[in-house]
Design a protein around this motif. Sequence first.
Motif, short mmCIF file in Angstrom:
data_model
loop_
_atom_site.label_atom_id
_atom_site.label_comp_id
_atom_site.label_asym_id
_atom_site.label_seq_id
_atom_site.Cartn_x
_atom_site.Cartn_y
_atom_site.Cartn_z
N ALA A 62 -0.43 -2.17 -5.44
CA ALA A 62 -1.79 -2.38 -4.94
C ALA A 62 -1.77 -2.30 -3.43
CB ALA A 62 -2.33 -3.73 -5.40
N ALA A 63 -2.87 -1.88 -2.85
CA ALA A 63 -3.01 -1.82 -1.40
C ALA A 63 -3.70 -3.09 -0.91
CB ALA A 63 -3.81 -0.59 -0.99
N VAL A 64 -3.20 -3.62 0.20
CA VAL A 64 -3.79 -4.80 0.82
C VAL A 64 -4.02 -4.49 2.29
CG1 VAL A 64 -3.47 -7.24 1.38
CG2 VAL A 64 -2.57 -6.35 -0.77
N ASP A 65 -5.22 -4.74 2.78
CA ASP A 65 -5.47 -4.60 4.21
C ASP A 65 -6.15 -5.88 4.71
OD1 ASP A 65 -8.16 -4.44 3.44
OD2 ASP A 65 -8.22 -2.27 3.63
N ARG A 66 -6.43 -5.93 6.00
CA ARG A 66 -7.00 -7.16 6.54
C ARG A 66 -8.36 -7.47 5.92
NH1 ARG A 66 -5.51 -6.51 12.99
NH2 ARG A 66 -3.24 -6.87 12.75
N GLY A 67 -9.10 -6.42 5.59
CA GLY A 67 -10.40 -6.64 4.97
C GLY A 67 -10.28 -7.29 3.61
N GLY B 278 -2.25 -4.44 9.81
CA GLY B 278 -3.56 -4.04 9.34
C GLY B 278 -3.59 -3.61 7.89
N ALA B 279 -2.45 -3.15 7.35
CA ALA B 279 -2.43 -2.70 5.95
C ALA B 279 -1.01 -2.77 5.42
CB ALA B 279 -2.95 -1.27 5.83
N ALA B 280 -0.90 -2.97 4.10
CA ALA B 280 0.41 -3.04 3.46
C ALA B 280 0.28 -2.61 2.01
CB ALA B 280 0.99 -4.45 3.54
N THR B 281 1.39 -2.15 1.45
CA THR B 281 1.43 -1.80 0.03
C THR B 281 2.17 -2.87 -0.73
OG1 THR B 281 1.39 0.57 0.50
CG2 THR B 281 2.20 -0.11 -1.66
N LEU B 282 1.54 -3.37 -1.77
CA LEU B 282 2.16 -4.39 -2.61
C LEU B 282 2.90 -3.66 -3.72
CD1 LEU B 282 0.11 -7.56 -3.52
CD2 LEU B 282 2.35 -7.02 -4.44
N ALA C 295 5.67 -13.43 -6.28
CA ALA C 295 5.21 -14.24 -5.16
C ALA C 295 5.78 -13.73 -3.83
CB ALA C 295 5.61 -15.70 -5.38
N ILE C 296 7.02 -13.31 -3.85
CA ILE C 296 7.65 -12.76 -2.64
C ILE C 296 6.94 -11.48 -2.21
CG2 ILE C 296 9.76 -11.68 -1.76
CD1 ILE C 296 11.32 -13.72 -3.53
N ALA C 297 6.59 -10.63 -3.19
CA ALA C 297 5.89 -9.38 -2.88
C ALA C 297 4.52 -9.67 -2.29
CB ALA C 297 5.77 -8.53 -4.15
N VAL C 298 3.81 -10.64 -2.86
CA VAL C 298 2.48 -11.00 -2.34
C VAL C 298 2.59 -11.55 -0.93
CG1 VAL C 298 0.54 -12.58 -2.63
CG2 VAL C 298 1.47 -11.38 -4.62
N GLU C 299 3.55 -12.43 -0.71
CA GLU C 299 3.74 -13.01 0.63
C GLU C 299 4.04 -11.90 1.65
OE1 GLU C 299 6.24 -16.77 2.36
OE2 GLU C 299 7.39 -15.24 1.28
N GLY C 300 4.89 -10.95 1.25
CA GLY C 300 5.23 -9.85 2.15
C GLY C 300 4.02 -8.99 2.48
N ALA C 301 3.16 -8.74 1.48
CA ALA C 301 1.96 -7.95 1.72
C ALA C 301 0.98 -8.69 2.61
CB ALA C 301 1.29 -7.60 0.38
N LYS C 302 0.88 -9.98 2.43
CA LYS C 302 0.02 -10.81 3.29
C LYS C 302 0.46 -10.71 4.75
CE LYS C 302 1.04 -15.08 3.80
NZ LYS C 302 1.32 -16.52 3.55
N ILE C 303 1.76 -10.85 4.97
CA ILE C 303 2.29 -10.78 6.33
C ILE C 303 2.13 -9.38 6.90
CG2 ILE C 303 4.41 -10.96 7.71
CD1 ILE C 303 5.30 -13.16 5.70
N GLY C 304 2.41 -8.36 6.07
CA GLY C 304 2.29 -6.98 6.54
C GLY C 304 0.87 -6.61 6.92
N ALA C 305 -0.09 -7.01 6.08
CA ALA C 305 -1.49 -6.72 6.39
C ALA C 305 -1.93 -7.46 7.64
CB ALA C 305 -2.37 -7.10 5.21
N SER C 306 -1.45 -8.67 7.84
CA SER C 306 -1.80 -9.45 9.03
C SER C 306 -1.24 -8.81 10.28
CB SER C 306 -1.29 -10.89 8.89
OG SER C 306 -1.90 -11.55 7.80
N ASP C 307 0.01 -8.35 10.19
CA ASP C 307 0.69 -7.82 11.38
C ASP C 307 0.24 -6.41 11.75
OD1 ASP C 307 2.08 -10.18 11.50
OD2 ASP C 307 3.95 -9.37 10.69
#
Length: 415
Positions: free
Chosen positions: A329-334, A314-318, A300-312
């Motif tokens: 997994a890769a997470v971006d704003r899209g 544009g993209a983040a690695t989970l 859950a902490i990793a997911v939350e961090g990726a959500k914040i990173g992608a928001s801030d």
Amino acid sequence: MAACGLDFGTSNTTLGRTRDGRPALVPLEGRHLTVPSAIFFAPGATPIIGRAATEAYVEGVPGRLMRSLKSVLGSGLVEETTPLGRERLRFRDVIARYLAAVKARAEQEAGTGFDTVVHGRPVHFVDGDPEGDRKAETTLREIAESIGFRTVSFQYEPIAAALDYEQSVRSEEIALIADIGGGTSDFSIVRLSPERHARAERADDILANDGVRIGGTDFDRMLSLGTVMPLLGLGSPMKRGDLAVPNAYFHDLATWSSINRLYNPKTLREIEETRRDAARPELIDRLYSVVEAERGHGLAIAVEGAKIGASDTGAATLDLDFVERGLGAAVDRGSLGAQTGSLAERIAERVGRCLAQAGIGAERIDALFLTGGSTGLPHVRAALTACVPGARVVAGDTFGSVGVGLTIEAARRDA
């Protein structure tokens, strides 16, 4: 003894008091004015709260982490018990221990005791359930009294945020206050002005209040179910091809307040049985390892961090290396928008209801005041601004506006 305003949030908590005639938040963890709403129980040790609680869990200290405590209010979970070492505690008692520690820190920092509190509350603890809503407030009142508050009252969190914003208002306006926090999204439409700010009674200035039980933890859950849980077997087939792996484990694992439910021998036995009949047992092995090692909060902490990173950015690695080397997994704003867009739409729909309740059109809103951590999600902000396109957008203190407003209200009620 003194009065205080207490914003017990799903993700973070603040406590404020009046100092030299001005509302001020009290540092609750070092220099931080916020303390995460988390508590960690280690065997034989005094529970620790806040950032230190999460750090202990991440560092692998034996024990149990609990977060998003507020989300159990208004549900049957609040009276259920959970094993914590050699004892079992009701969830309401866990909340009491957390808030007692917050109160003690604030009193030590302020050099005074607090016996009067204005507690923040969402417009609706529970959607469409007035009785559940009443019970949630009653439970929170009883908890506050049990930890030493003699006088307890409540204020809606978006109204509190409006009181904070009003300190900077220079002429009369109608504002839509949007408080999108960790557990709920709350809205108020309020008439504000410097002259009105001095009034003790403001009922006539409140044109509408509404809210929905959607917040940051729901975005975490949807992102987890769409991105992480398939890597652990969600949606994968059983050997009997017309069946999929049971999904209840994944929903609990993706929901902050339900993760600890999985940590028991019965669940592990069930997952082992599922693995035997799964067409892709290697995925279920990942699920088993997470539950057995009680690393659900790590997910859950990793997911939350990726959500914040992608928001801030544009993209983040989970990064899920702690589950299996090289897993991620890769997470971006899209993708974030694709997984959680329906939540943003439901939040925006509630703004429409609030406008209807106030009996005014969107063009009458002069300012959109944003507070709460989830207003940082680009698609949520876009959905809100589209509801009142002519309004001036004002970004408040993301985690502090509600606490400051509750402190203003506490001073008024204690006068």
